[in-house]
Write a protein that holds these residues in place. Sequence first.
Motif, PDB file in Angstrom:
ATOM      1  N   LEU A 109       0.696  -1.244  -0.037  1.00 36.23           N
ATOM      2  CA  LEU A 109      -0.043   0.068   0.124  1.00 36.23           C
ATOM      3  C   LEU A 109       0.880   1.162  -0.001  1.00 36.23           C
ATOM      4  O   LEU A 109       0.752   2.167  -0.758  1.00 36.23           O
ATOM      5  CB  LEU A 109      -0.940  -0.016   1.227  1.00 36.23           C
ATOM      6  N   VAL A 110       1.846   1.234   0.738  1.00 36.19           N
ATOM      7  CA  VAL A 110       2.707   2.367   0.935  1.00 36.19           C
ATOM      8  C   VAL A 110       3.666   2.603  -0.436  1.00 36.19           C
ATOM      9  O   VAL A 110       3.444   3.918  -0.981  1.00 36.19           O
ATOM     10  CB  VAL A 110       3.815   2.116   1.976  1.00 36.19           C
ATOM     11  N   VAL A 111       3.904   1.509  -1.153  1.00 37.36           N
ATOM     12  CA  VAL A 111       4.829   1.998  -2.193  1.00 37.36           C
ATOM     13  C   VAL A 111       3.778   2.247  -3.515  1.00 37.36           C
ATOM     14  O   VAL A 111       4.094   3.125  -4.122  1.00 37.36           O
ATOM     15  CB  VAL A 111       5.434   0.347  -2.788  1.00 37.36           C
ATOM     16  N   PHE A 112       2.599   1.747  -3.352  1.00 38.32           N
ATOM     17  CA  PHE A 112       1.697   2.263  -4.424  1.00 38.32           C
ATOM     18  C   PHE A 112       1.124   3.634  -4.262  1.00 38.32           C
ATOM     19  O   PHE A 112       1.223   4.409  -5.138  1.00 38.32           O
ATOM     20  CB  PHE A 112       0.175   1.223  -4.183  1.00 38.32           C
ATOM     21  N   VAL A 113       0.986   4.047  -2.957  1.00 37.45           N
ATOM     22  CA  VAL A 113       0.471   5.462  -2.652  1.00 37.45           C
ATOM     23  C   VAL A 113       1.828   6.364  -2.880  1.00 37.45           C
ATOM     24  O   VAL A 113       1.632   7.285  -3.669  1.00 37.45           O
ATOM     25  CB  VAL A 113       0.312   5.747  -1.253  1.00 37.45           C
ATOM     26  N   LEU A 114       2.996   6.082  -2.748  1.00 38.91           N
ATOM     27  CA  LEU A 114       4.223   7.027  -2.959  1.00 38.91           C
ATOM     28  C   LEU A 114       4.425   6.913  -4.664  1.00 38.91           C
ATOM     29  O   LEU A 114       4.737   7.737  -4.998  1.00 38.91           O
ATOM     30  CB  LEU A 114       5.499   6.428  -2.352  1.00 38.91           C
ATOM     31  N   GLY A 115       4.280   5.814  -5.056  1.00 36.84           N
ATOM     32  CA  GLY A 115       4.245   5.550  -6.612  1.00 36.84           C
ATOM     33  C   GLY A 115       3.444   6.524  -7.137  1.00 36.84           C
ATOM     34  O   GLY A 115       3.469   7.431  -8.086  1.00 36.84           O
ATOM     35  N   LEU A 116       2.155   6.347  -6.932  1.00 34.53           N
ATOM     36  CA  LEU A 116       0.986   7.385  -7.336  1.00 34.53           C
ATOM     37  C   LEU A 116       1.329   8.979  -7.169  1.00 34.53           C
ATOM     38  O   LEU A 116       1.160   9.692  -8.224  1.00 34.53           O
ATOM     39  CB  LEU A 116      -0.243   6.834  -7.009  1.00 34.53           C
ATOM     40  N   VAL A 117       1.844   9.146  -6.007  1.00 35.06           N
ATOM     41  CA  VAL A 117       2.065  10.560  -5.945  1.00 35.06           C
ATOM     42  C   VAL A 117       3.273  10.954  -6.685  1.00 35.06           C
ATOM     43  O   VAL A 117       3.348  12.248  -7.145  1.00 35.06           O
ATOM     44  CB  VAL A 117       2.511  10.853  -4.302  1.00 35.06           C
ATOM     45  N   LEU A 118       4.203  10.166  -6.785  1.00 40.46           N
ATOM     46  CA  LEU A 118       5.311  10.714  -7.662  1.00 40.46           C
ATOM     47  C   LEU A 118       4.913  10.783  -9.169  1.00 40.46           C
ATOM     48  O   LEU A 118       5.407  11.761  -9.747  1.00 40.46           O
ATOM     49  CB  LEU A 118       6.633   9.753  -7.617  1.00 40.46           C
ATOM     50  N   VAL A 119       4.085   9.894  -9.571  1.00 37.44           N
ATOM     51  CA  VAL A 119       3.683   9.892 -11.098  1.00 37.44           C
ATOM     52  C   VAL A 119       2.910  11.099 -11.279  1.00 37.44           C
ATOM     53  O   VAL A 119       3.054  11.933 -12.152  1.00 37.44           O
ATOM     54  CB  VAL A 119       3.012   8.775 -11.461  1.00 37.44           C
ATOM     55  N   VAL A 120       1.928  11.255 -10.398  1.00 37.41           N
ATOM     56  CA  VAL A 120       0.989  12.593 -10.346  1.00 37.41           C
ATOM     57  C   VAL A 120       1.618  13.836 -10.539  1.00 37.41           C
ATOM     58  O   VAL A 120       1.655  14.881 -11.328  1.00 37.41           O
ATOM     59  CB  VAL A 120      -0.224  12.665  -9.569  1.00 37.41           C
ATOM     60  N   GLY A 121       2.806  13.986  -9.234  1.00 36.21           N
ATOM     61  CA  GLY A 121       3.568  14.886  -9.070  1.00 36.21           C
ATOM     62  C   GLY A 121       4.364  15.314 -10.415  1.00 36.21           C
ATOM     63  O   GLY A 121       4.588  16.570 -10.740  1.00 36.21           O
ATOM     64  N   GLY A 122       4.935  14.187 -10.767  1.00 38.56           N
ATOM     65  CA  GLY A 122       5.862  14.446 -11.780  1.00 38.56           C
ATOM     66  C   GLY A 122       5.274  15.015 -13.056  1.00 38.56           C
ATOM     67  O   GLY A 122       5.765  15.851 -13.956  1.00 38.56           O
ATOM     68  N   ALA A 123       4.021  14.310 -13.407  1.00 35.77           N
ATOM     69  CA  ALA A 123       3.082  14.924 -14.542  1.00 35.77           C
ATOM     70  C   ALA A 123       2.942  16.294 -14.578  1.00 35.77           C
ATOM     71  O   ALA A 123       2.882  16.851 -15.493  1.00 35.77           O
ATOM     72  CB  ALA A 123       2.194  13.899 -14.826  1.00 35.77           C
ATOM     73  N   ALA A 124       2.344  16.657 -13.221  1.00 37.85           N
ATOM     74  CA  ALA A 124       1.813  18.101 -13.006  1.00 37.85           C
ATOM     75  C   ALA A 124       3.050  19.095 -13.128  1.00 37.85           C
ATOM     76  O   ALA A 124       2.959  20.073 -13.936  1.00 37.85           O
ATOM     77  CB  ALA A 124       1.173  18.179 -11.557  1.00 37.85           C
ATOM     78  N   THR A 125       4.293  18.588 -12.549  1.00 31.62           N
ATOM     79  CA  THR A 125       5.281  19.349 -12.626  1.00 31.62           C
ATOM     80  C   THR A 125       5.698  19.866 -14.071  1.00 31.62           C
ATOM     81  O   THR A 125       5.935  20.836 -14.708  1.00 31.62           O
ATOM     82  CB  THR A 125       6.519  19.105 -11.927  1.00 31.62           C
ATOM     83  N   GLY A 126       5.756  18.551 -15.011  1.00 34.75           N
ATOM     84  CA  GLY A 126       6.005  18.742 -16.447  1.00 34.75           C
ATOM     85  C   GLY A 126       5.151  19.469 -17.232  1.00 34.75           C
ATOM     86  O   GLY A 126       5.320  20.318 -18.050  1.00 34.75           O
ATOM     87  N   ALA A 127       3.671  19.254 -16.786  1.00 34.43           N
ATOM     88  CA  ALA A 127       2.796  20.041 -17.593  1.00 34.43           C
ATOM     89  C   ALA A 127       2.769  21.645 -17.370  1.00 34.43           C
ATOM     90  O   ALA A 127       2.680  22.181 -18.077  1.00 34.43           O
ATOM     91  CB  ALA A 127       1.419  19.530 -17.394  1.00 34.43           C
ATOM     92  N   TRP A 128       3.267  21.939 -15.903  1.00 36.85           N
ATOM     93  CA  TRP A 128       3.427  23.170 -15.604  1.00 36.85           C
ATOM     94  C   TRP A 128       4.658  23.743 -16.261  1.00 36.85           C
ATOM     95  O   TRP A 128       4.449  24.871 -16.802  1.00 36.85           O
ATOM     96  CB  TRP A 128       3.592  23.115 -14.172  1.00 36.85           C
ATOM     97  N   ALA A 129       5.675  23.189 -16.302  1.00 39.11           N
ATOM     98  CA  ALA A 129       7.027  23.745 -16.967  1.00 39.11           C
ATOM     99  C   ALA A 129       6.659  23.791 -18.528  1.00 39.11           C
ATOM    100  O   ALA A 129       7.154  24.776 -18.932  1.00 39.11           O
ATOM    101  CB  ALA A 129       8.277  22.668 -16.707  1.00 39.11           C
ATOM    102  N   LEU A 130       5.877  23.143 -19.081  1.00 44.90           N
ATOM    103  CA  LEU A 130       5.863  23.060 -20.600  1.00 44.90           C
ATOM    104  C   LEU A 130       4.698  23.952 -20.877  1.00 44.90           C
ATOM    105  O   LEU A 130       4.175  23.921 -22.018  1.00 44.90           O
ATOM    106  CB  LEU A 130       5.642  21.954 -21.038  1.00 44.90           C
TER     107      LEU A 130
END
Length: 196
Positions: free
Chosen positions: A11-32
């Motif tokens: 559960l912890v690995v899934f939640v951390l992975g989800l946060v990292l994927v969403v955060g990375g996608a949001a940061t990339g979309a914001w930067a671009l």
Amino acid sequence: MSRTVAGFDRLVVFVLGLVLVVGGAATGAWALNLLDDVGLPASSVPQQISTGPVTDAAGQPWWAYATAAGAVVLGLLGLWWLLAHIPHRGADALRLPGSSAAGALALDGDAAVAVAAQVIAEVPGVRSASGRMVSERGQLIAEMNVVADPEVDLVELDAAVVEVSRDLATVLSRSDVRGRVHVSIARSSKGLARVA
């Protein structure tokens, strides 16, 4: 490691992975400047990120106490996590056939395997034998360790192991228990007294 701990890890690995994927996608979309494409107007997203609130909070008198409390909580959580991952090979009492809601029949597996090992220890040429019940990856194993002299009659020892294993299976009355016997041959014979 118990199933509860394994489930918590997943559960912890899934939640951390989800946060990292969403955060990375949001940061990339914001930067671009692609936030308009996903339905977020540019006016609702800040163009700069300020660390002012964090530095202001760090200057407050309560900050040291809050960080100390957080460190203690994280330290205790980390300690629990490490202790939960220590391998536990011992087996609990074995529930025997005939158990029901009215009552349970249980047997100390370690004691039964230790008695079986004592029987093997009586074979001529066997120096010592010990046994215990272990649990490996959800499988119950009756494990015996035998140390024998180099002159031991291996055919006789094999016959004794087979007979004791059969008797142990009868005593345990469980088809899910497997057996494992480690036989170690000593490098030298026990010093026998010479008769002149």
